[in-house]
Design a protein around this motif. Structure first.
Motif, PDB file in Angstrom:
ATOM      1  N   ASN A  99     -34.664  55.521  -1.259  1.00 13.67           N
ATOM      2  CA  ASN A  99     -34.911  54.950   0.070  1.00 13.67           C
ATOM      3  C   ASN A  99     -35.626  53.601  -0.027  1.00 13.67           C
ATOM      4  O   ASN A  99     -35.208  52.614   0.580  1.00 13.67           O
ATOM      5  N   ASN A 103     -34.179  49.665   0.775  1.00 15.06           N
ATOM      6  CA  ASN A 103     -34.854  48.739   1.677  1.00 15.06           C
ATOM      7  C   ASN A 103     -35.205  47.431   0.951  1.00 15.06           C
ATOM      8  O   ASN A 103     -35.005  46.346   1.488  1.00 15.06           O
ATOM      9  N   LEU A 109     -33.311  50.104   6.659  1.00 16.70           N
ATOM     10  CA  LEU A 109     -33.372  51.490   7.130  1.00 16.70           C
ATOM     11  C   LEU A 109     -34.439  51.612   8.211  1.00 16.70           C
ATOM     12  O   LEU A 109     -35.303  50.744   8.346  1.00 16.70           O
ATOM     13  N   GLN A 110     -34.383  52.713   8.930  1.00 18.67           N
ATOM     14  CA  GLN A 110     -35.459  53.006   9.873  1.00 18.67           C
ATOM     15  C   GLN A 110     -36.757  53.107   9.078  1.00 18.67           C
ATOM     16  O   GLN A 110     -36.757  53.637   7.960  1.00 18.67           O
ATOM     17  N   HIS A 190     -27.240  51.921   8.136  1.00 20.26           N
ATOM     18  CA  HIS A 190     -28.188  50.872   8.500  1.00 20.26           C
ATOM     19  C   HIS A 190     -29.004  51.245   9.721  1.00 20.26           C
ATOM     20  O   HIS A 190     -28.547  52.002  10.576  1.00 20.26           O
ATOM     21  N   LYS A 191     -30.173  50.663   9.791  1.00 19.84           N
ATOM     22  CA  LYS A 191     -30.972  50.756  11.011  1.00 19.84           C
ATOM     23  C   LYS A 191     -30.209  50.039  12.113  1.00 19.84           C
ATOM     24  O   LYS A 191     -29.693  48.950  11.923  1.00 19.84           O
TER      25      LYS A 191
END
Length: 192
Positions: A99, A103, A109-110, A190-191
């Motif tokens: 994760n 990023n 990402l969120q 994706h966010k």
């Protein structure tokens, strides 16, 4: 005199350990073959039940994944790192999971996905299969894994993973006879 002999010995040991390091070569053709095969299985899981040796008749067909170069670069780096440093884990030697690596690579990402640097929400990994297709089959079969989270991840079998559609795969070959290949499959979103 003793210090110089000790210094030379330490340099020799360090040099020998660097030479003994596993070499990894990225195989983009196998990564592409794995990607294409995974999309075929996602399109019609039940048709692959016999081939994978697992009843997939109740698995819902999913939309095709979209190749994402950023995810592929992270997947290649992850597979290469594991191969060259001779480990197998969702967390690298720095204590970071995929994760945070996604990023950092620019795949936004969120924020909740990288609060914990050891969190993996998007990666399936394996070592040993001769080909990318065999690797995908093994990950879907998930033999001995309970719950079968690799299968759920790759086939989008949860609400969360059903909404992930970007994909990148890294497949590497090594000179390590016990772990001749590594694969990293990243499927994310994706966010928005």
């Amino acid at each position: 005199m003793r210090k110089s002999i000790l210094f030379i010995f330490v340099l020799f040991v360090l040099d020998a350990s660097l030479c003994a390091r596993t070499k990894a070569t990225v195989d983009k053709q196998e990564a592409q073959a794995a990607y294409e095969y995974l999309n075929k299985v996602r399109r019609s899981p039940k048709d692959f039940s016999k081939e994978i040796k697992l009843n997939l008749s109740s698995v819902k067909a999913m939309p095709l994944l979209v190749w994402n170069d950023t995810l592929a670069q992270v997947a290649e780096a992850r597979a290469t790192d594991m191969a060259e440093k001779d480990y197998f884990a969702h967390v690298n030697k720095k204590g970071e999971a995929v994760n945070i690596q996604l990023n950092r690579a620019g795949y936004v990402l969120q924020p909740e996905f990288f609060k914990n640097k050891k969190e993996n929400s998007f990666e399936s990994i394996a070592f040993g299969p001769a080909t990318g297709v065999e690797a995908i089959q093994g990950l879907i079969l998930d033999k001995g894994i309970n719950p079968p989270n690799h299968r759920k991840h790759l086939l989008g079998m949860t609400d969360f993973w059903a909404n992930c559609y970007d994909c990148g795969i890294g497949f590497v070959r090594t000179d390590n006879s016990k772990k001749p290949t590594y694969i990293c499959v990243i499927i994310a979103k994706h966010k928005l």
